[in-house]
Design a protein around this motif. Sequence first.
Motif, PDB file in Angstrom:
ATOM      1  N   GLN A 145       0.837  -1.213   0.000  1.00 20.03           N
ATOM      2  CA  GLN A 145       0.000   0.000   0.000  1.00 20.03           C
ATOM      3  C   GLN A 145       0.866   1.255   0.000  1.00 20.03           C
ATOM      4  O   GLN A 145       0.529   2.264  -0.610  1.00 20.03           O
ATOM      5  N   LEU A 146       2.010   1.158   0.699  1.00 16.11           N
ATOM      6  CA  LEU A 146       2.959   2.274   0.714  1.00 16.11           C
ATOM      7  C   LEU A 146       3.469   2.537  -0.712  1.00 16.11           C
ATOM      8  O   LEU A 146       3.515   3.684  -1.171  1.00 16.11           O
ATOM      9  N   TRP A 147       3.808   1.479  -1.425  1.00 14.04           N
ATOM     10  CA  TRP A 147       4.292   1.641  -2.807  1.00 14.04           C
ATOM     11  C   TRP A 147       3.182   2.147  -3.723  1.00 14.04           C
ATOM     12  O   TRP A 147       3.437   2.934  -4.640  1.00 14.04           O
ATOM     13  N   GLU A 148       1.945   1.714  -3.472  1.00 18.24           N
ATOM     14  CA  GLU A 148       0.806   2.289  -4.219  1.00 18.24           C
ATOM     15  C   GLU A 148       0.789   3.803  -4.033  1.00 18.24           C
ATOM     16  O   GLU A 148       0.628   4.554  -4.990  1.00 18.24           O
ATOM     17  N   SER A 149       0.972   4.240  -2.778  1.00 13.88           N
ATOM     18  CA  SER A 149       0.936   5.690  -2.512  1.00 13.88           C
ATOM     19  C   SER A 149       2.131   6.387  -3.161  1.00 13.88           C
ATOM     20  O   SER A 149       2.018   7.512  -3.634  1.00 13.88           O
ATOM     21  N   ARG A 185      -6.437  -4.975  -6.614  1.00 10.91           N
ATOM     22  CA  ARG A 185      -6.193  -4.346  -5.303  1.00 10.91           C
ATOM     23  C   ARG A 185      -5.004  -3.394  -5.346  1.00 10.91           C
ATOM     24  O   ARG A 185      -4.871  -2.520  -4.497  1.00 10.91           O
ATOM     25  N   TYR A 186      -4.107  -3.573  -6.305  1.00  9.25           N
ATOM     26  CA  TYR A 186      -2.918  -2.711  -6.399  1.00  9.25           C
ATOM     27  C   TYR A 186      -2.809  -2.137  -7.812  1.00  9.25           C
ATOM     28  O   TYR A 186      -1.889  -2.465  -8.563  1.00  9.25           O
ATOM     29  N   PRO A 187      -3.752  -1.268  -8.161  1.00  6.13           N
ATOM     30  CA  PRO A 187      -3.824  -0.798  -9.557  1.00  6.13           C
ATOM     31  C   PRO A 187      -2.617   0.036  -9.988  1.00  6.13           C
ATOM     32  O   PRO A 187      -2.198  -0.053 -11.150  1.00  6.13           O
ATOM     33  N   LYS A 188      -2.051   0.835  -9.092  1.00  6.21           N
ATOM     34  CA  LYS A 188      -0.894   1.663  -9.468  1.00  6.21           C
ATOM     35  C   LYS A 188       0.316   0.778  -9.729  1.00  6.21           C
ATOM     36  O   LYS A 188       1.083   0.993 -10.670  1.00  6.21           O
ATOM     37  N   LEU A 189       0.493  -0.221  -8.875  1.00  5.82           N
ATOM     38  CA  LEU A 189       1.607  -1.155  -9.077  1.00  5.82           C
ATOM     39  C   LEU A 189       1.415  -1.936 -10.375  1.00  5.82           C
ATOM     40  O   LEU A 189       2.375  -2.169 -11.115  1.00  5.82           O
ATOM     41  N   ALA A 190       0.167  -2.305 -10.649  1.00  7.02           N
ATOM     42  CA  ALA A 190      -0.122  -3.064 -11.877  1.00  7.02           C
ATOM     43  C   ALA A 190       0.168  -2.219 -13.114  1.00  7.02           C
ATOM     44  O   ALA A 190       0.706  -2.718 -14.108  1.00  7.02           O
TER      45      ALA A 190
END
Lengths: 223, 223
Positions: A145-149, A185-190
Amino acid sequence: MAKSMYLLWGSGSCPCWRIMITLEEKKLQGYKQKLLSFEKEEHKSKEVLEINPRGQLPTFKHGDDIINESTGACLYLENQFKSQGNKLIPDNPAEQALMYQRMMEGLTLYEKLNLVAFYDFYAPEGERHDSALKRNKDNLVTELQLWESYLENVGRYLAGGFSLADVVVFPSLAYAFRYGLSAGRYPKLAKYYSLLKDRPSIKATWPPKWFQIEQRSESLKDI
Amino acid sequence: MAKSMYLLWGSGSCPCWRIMITLEEKKLQGYKQKLLSFEKEEHKSKEVLEINPRGQLPTFKHGDDIINESTGACLYLENQFKSQGNKLIPDNPAEQALMYQRMMEGLTLYEKLNLVAFYDFYAPEGERHDSALKRNKDNLVTELQLWESYLENVGRYLAGGFSLADVVVFPSLAYAFRYGLSAGRYPKLAKYYSLLKDRPSIKATWPPKWFQIEQRSESLKDI
């Protein structure tokens, strides 16, 4: 110069992949290399141990200079070949600070992924606890979640242009999605993963065993 | 330049100490700083979390640039202030390779020390096993013996002159001896420790709580 380099590596190892991406980015193709098998314990072979007393892959030499630690090798290659290929450490102080920050945090991400995906490897039978695995999973969710942010307000890459931060972090994310991480659940990472996966340096060094469908795993699908 | 820097730190923390030694070596004295208490959970305070979402010390800013990862901060400071104070990354390729190698291996040493000295912190009650602690101790002995062998053929420092390798590794060794590590069993490490402990940058940043005798521990004496 690349002819005086020798890389011993294992397929699917994120640390090995970091060096290989860096070598591509720095136009150092043509280095001598040997693909070894973790399953056959070839990382503990005499040839590896003579160069790397830790018996780990990557094991890397440039002439007589030995630099087996993957992040150290990436820093070394960028510093030795500054003006060759792509620049991987930005000059701009703000981008440089962010680059070093994300690069080093990338090692924490990798560790937390391992503590879930390979829990049974780190905790022998008789020492395993559901409570420990649950804690590792919770820590990994917090980490992801931190990496998403982090990706919320940056462009395509982690710190300005493509840099050593991406070199260190991308393989871990590729491995996370390979092991079933949810793009929903991790769209930015994806999105980050999907933008970078076709970069020439990354495509050219894609872990060969990942082309075999049976190597997929679902151990991170509930994260 | 130092006036635009702000360090939030904890006494006895090796990562904090690394940045403080680097700031001394680069003649960046006079930075703004605040000593926080881990015991009072001040590393989880609002002030820290606003700069460092991980809630860890060190937390470090240079102007608006944030670089909390200690090794990353050391690399950043050396790169930003190359010609100021002591040079901490050697130019010579062989020394530079060795420097990056030992610097990154230093993080493994630190982790293995923690897994013994703070085993009860990492493994909550109910998840502790004598077999796990014994394995951690065996791994630490192997690790320390490796560092003994590294020091066999070098001079005073780990990689040529005093460098970021020493900056990263020395605090961990100081903490090991502080926690009872045997100078008799690790004579090379003891000699290295004893030669470096009086270096001005190290003396000036010695953890204040280590001056209090009751802070000593013997948790590494049987290693």
